[in-house]
Design a protein around this motif. Structure first.
Motif: not given
Length: 211
Positions: A8-13, A18-19, A195-200, A205-208
């Protein structure tokens, strides 16, 4: 272990730690993306983590939260990958995992929030002072290439994440020792994949953009 893994994740956290660790382990895993606000306050998620924070790792019937714990757990759950020293050699491994989870994070967070411990009250804070914490961290990352011994370990994922983020967001001092340690870790393929996975996902999702 062959049980399914779900993060359970958020890419900006902090879940990006953990990723990275999951990519180092190399096990297949599913991701449940949780948004800030309503997503982390949702009753179903609060049943997993009453703190309402990510990451949370579910491995079959087992549930682990807190980034340092997830790193240590995965190293033990997949011993064939060799991300933890032998049990008899874990003194430095435990020391620096918990140093980063305790004194380092507290010192950096308090500094970012504008809170400084008075000189005559430093004994009340687990980290004492920000400067002493930075000096201790510098010694940890210069004693050898990796914080827990001659080989890369889960401790490097966790400590290294703090150093890399701290440099990127200017929450730790920009010291040559920190930069050298960070550069040794930035090039790891597992970190780059994470990093690539989370940034993608963040972009979709339209996150900064993040780190």
């Amino acid at each position: 272990m062959s049980a399914p893994l779900t993060l359970y994740s958020n890419p900006m956290s902090r879940a990006r730690i953990a990723h990275w660790m999951l990519e180092e382990v190399g096990a297949a895993y599913e991701v449940e993306w949780i948004g800030y606000g309503a997503g982390m306050a949702a009753p179903d998620f609060r049943r997993l983590n009453p703190m309402g924070k990510v990451p949370v790792l579910v491995h079959g019937a087992r549930l682990v939260s807190e980034c340092a714990a997830i790193c240590a757990y995965l190293a033990d759950a997949f011993p064939e990958v060799g991300l933890a020293p032998a049990p008899a050699d874990r003194a430095a491994y435990y020391r620096w995992l918990f140093f980063a989870a305790g004194p380092l994070e507290a010192a950096v967070t308090n500094r970012a929030l504008g809170f400084e411990v008075d000189k005559d009250r430093e004994r009340m804070a687990g980290y004492g002072s920000f400067d002493r914490t930075m000096d201790t961290l510098e010694r940890a990352v210069t004693a050898q290439d990796h914080v827990a011994g001659p080989a890369f370990s889960a401790a490097d994922v966790y400590v290294g994440s703090h150093v890399i983020w701290g440099l990127d967001f200017k929450s730790i001092e920009d010291r040559p020792a920190f930069r050298a340690y960070a550069e040794r870790l930035r090039d790891r393929p597992a970190k780059q994949r994470a990093d690539t996975f989370c940034e993608t996902h963040a972009a979709e999702a339209g996150l900064p953009p993040g780190q």
